[in-house]
Design a protein around this motif. Structure first.
Motif, mmCIF file in Angstrom:
data_model
loop_
_atom_site.group_PDB
_atom_site.id
_atom_site.type_symbol
_atom_site.label_atom_id
_atom_site.label_comp_id
_atom_site.label_asym_id
_atom_site.label_seq_id
_atom_site.Cartn_x
_atom_site.Cartn_y
_atom_site.Cartn_z
ATOM 1 N N TYR A 149 0.852 -1.188 0.000
ATOM 2 C CA TYR A 149 0.000 0.000 0.000
ATOM 3 C C TYR A 149 0.886 1.235 0.000
ATOM 4 O O TYR A 149 1.795 1.353 0.834
ATOM 5 C CB TYR A 149 -0.911 -0.001 1.221
ATOM 6 C CG TYR A 149 -1.834 1.199 1.317
ATOM 7 C CD1 TYR A 149 -3.055 1.198 0.646
ATOM 8 C CD2 TYR A 149 -1.484 2.314 2.069
ATOM 9 C CE1 TYR A 149 -3.912 2.290 0.740
ATOM 10 C CE2 TYR A 149 -2.334 3.408 2.165
ATOM 11 C CZ TYR A 149 -3.540 3.387 1.490
ATOM 12 O OH TYR A 149 -4.378 4.470 1.582
ATOM 13 N N ASP A 150 0.647 2.144 -0.951
ATOM 14 C CA ASP A 150 1.471 3.340 -1.050
ATOM 15 C C ASP A 150 0.625 4.585 -0.747
ATOM 16 O O ASP A 150 -0.322 4.874 -1.487
ATOM 17 C CB ASP A 150 2.068 3.448 -2.455
ATOM 18 C CG ASP A 150 3.084 4.559 -2.555
ATOM 19 O OD1 ASP A 150 2.657 5.707 -2.819
ATOM 20 O OD2 ASP A 150 4.286 4.302 -2.377
ATOM 21 N N PRO A 151 0.935 5.310 0.322
ATOM 22 C CA PRO A 151 0.131 6.482 0.710
ATOM 23 C C PRO A 151 0.085 7.574 -0.348
ATOM 24 O O PRO A 151 -0.949 8.234 -0.510
ATOM 25 C CB PRO A 151 0.826 6.978 1.984
ATOM 26 C CG PRO A 151 1.568 5.794 2.510
ATOM 27 C CD PRO A 151 1.996 5.026 1.308
ATOM 28 N N THR A 152 1.186 7.759 -1.071
ATOM 29 C CA THR A 152 1.208 8.802 -2.103
ATOM 30 C C THR A 152 0.255 8.463 -3.240
ATOM 31 O O THR A 152 -0.511 9.316 -3.704
ATOM 32 C CB THR A 152 2.633 8.977 -2.653
ATOM 33 O OG1 THR A 152 3.511 9.335 -1.583
ATOM 34 C CG2 THR A 152 2.667 10.059 -3.721
ATOM 35 N N ALA A 177 -2.310 6.531 -2.999
ATOM 36 C CA ALA A 177 -3.659 6.618 -2.433
ATOM 37 C C ALA A 177 -4.143 8.060 -2.420
ATOM 38 O O ALA A 177 -5.293 8.349 -2.792
ATOM 39 C CB ALA A 177 -3.675 6.043 -1.024
ATOM 40 N N ARG A 178 -3.278 8.979 -1.993
ATOM 41 C CA ARG A 178 -3.676 10.387 -1.918
ATOM 42 C C ARG A 178 -4.020 10.933 -3.298
ATOM 43 O O ARG A 178 -5.026 11.639 -3.475
ATOM 44 C CB ARG A 178 -2.551 11.204 -1.283
ATOM 45 C CG ARG A 178 -2.917 12.669 -1.071
ATOM 46 C CD ARG A 178 -1.864 13.415 -0.282
ATOM 47 N NE ARG A 178 -0.581 13.465 -0.984
ATOM 48 C CZ ARG A 178 0.487 12.739 -0.645
ATOM 49 N NH1 ARG A 178 0.427 11.894 0.379
ATOM 50 N NH2 ARG A 178 1.614 12.853 -1.311
ATOM 51 N N THR A 203 -3.159 -0.474 -4.221
ATOM 52 C CA THR A 203 -3.503 0.782 -3.547
ATOM 53 C C THR A 203 -4.734 1.414 -4.175
ATOM 54 O O THR A 203 -5.644 1.884 -3.465
ATOM 55 C CB THR A 203 -2.319 1.765 -3.616
ATOM 56 O OG1 THR A 203 -1.175 1.165 -2.993
ATOM 57 C CG2 THR A 203 -2.654 3.064 -2.908
#
Length: 239
Positions: free
Chosen positions: A2-5, A7-8, A98
């Motif tokens: 899972y990559d937060p960037t 996702a954002r 993601t």
């Protein structure tokens, strides 16, 4: 995985002004229908089931799934901006996973929550109908998101194909043609709702074991294949 960037960026794309208006419109319509039906007919389990099954599960959830699933990646592939994301040191299966998580979250929020609210308005959760259909919406959100994310990965006409599937196969053939019901996410989710709500107003033509296997299989296979297709997108400098 899972990559937060990623996702954002995906949340920002899905909740932009145009898509957000569509995402809010369908839940608002469901709640408005629930209010009107409650005022006109009072509390009735069968009426509540007809509204939630006929509009929420059969129409609203798949349409929101189309918007969220295809919108999570389709526009980036269409306009070529996906190459900037692929150039980053992020594994391509991680990108797909993601985006799937984001699509599932958006679909659940804009379908399951309004379904619960509408169910409570219609009959105060008599015989667990509101909860049963809410769980069906949650389950369907996962499968629809994976399926429509795959469409967004493999086709530039993903929205069109998604609408055909949602409105023709699911809403028409999946309801009227007995053989097609076995291959309907709607019927699989209703099998879960039938188990939760008990015998009565909620029915499905697919048994719960079969529905569970098919829901898991579609989600896993669609996610895996979407990751494989994303691998085939080549960037300058790729071997």
């Amino acid at each position: 995985m899972y990559d937060p960037t990623v996702a954002r960026l995906t949340y920002r794309a899905l909740l932009g002004r145009r898509r957000a208006a569509i995402l809010f419109a369908l839940p608002a319509l469901l709640v408005a229908i629930a209010f009107a039906v409650r005022v006109l007919t009072g509390s009735d389990d069968q009426v509540a089931s007809d509204v939630l099954g006929g509009f929420a599960i059969a129409t609203m959830v798949p349409l929101i799934g189309v918007i969220a699933g295809t919108g999570a990646i389709g526009p980036e592939i269409d306009d070529g901006s996906i190459v900037y994301l692929l150039a980053k040191p992020v594994k391509r299966p991680t990108i797909i996973f993601t985006k799937l998580i984001v699509a599932i979250a958006v679909t659940m929020v804009f379908s399951a929550l309004p379904t619960l609210i509408a169910g409570l308005i219609l009959n105060g959760n008599g015989q667990q109908i509101a909860v049963a259909y809410t769980i069906a919406a949650l389950v369907a959100s996962i499968a629809y998101s994976a399926l429509f994310l795959l469409l967004g990965t493999v086709s530039r006409h993903a929205v069109v194909f998604g609408l055909v599937y949602a409105l023709v196969w699911e809403a028409l053939f999946g309801t009227l043609v007995p053989g097609a019901r076995t291959l309907s996410v709607q019927q699989w989710s209703l099998a879960v709702a039938e188990k939760v709500g008990g015998a009565g107003a909620i029915t499905s033509d697919v048994g719960l074991p079969t529905a569970t296997v098919l829901l898991v299989a579609v989600t896993v296979v669609a996610t895996w294949y979407a990751g494989q297709k994303l691998r085939t997108l080549k960037l300058a400098g790729d071997e």
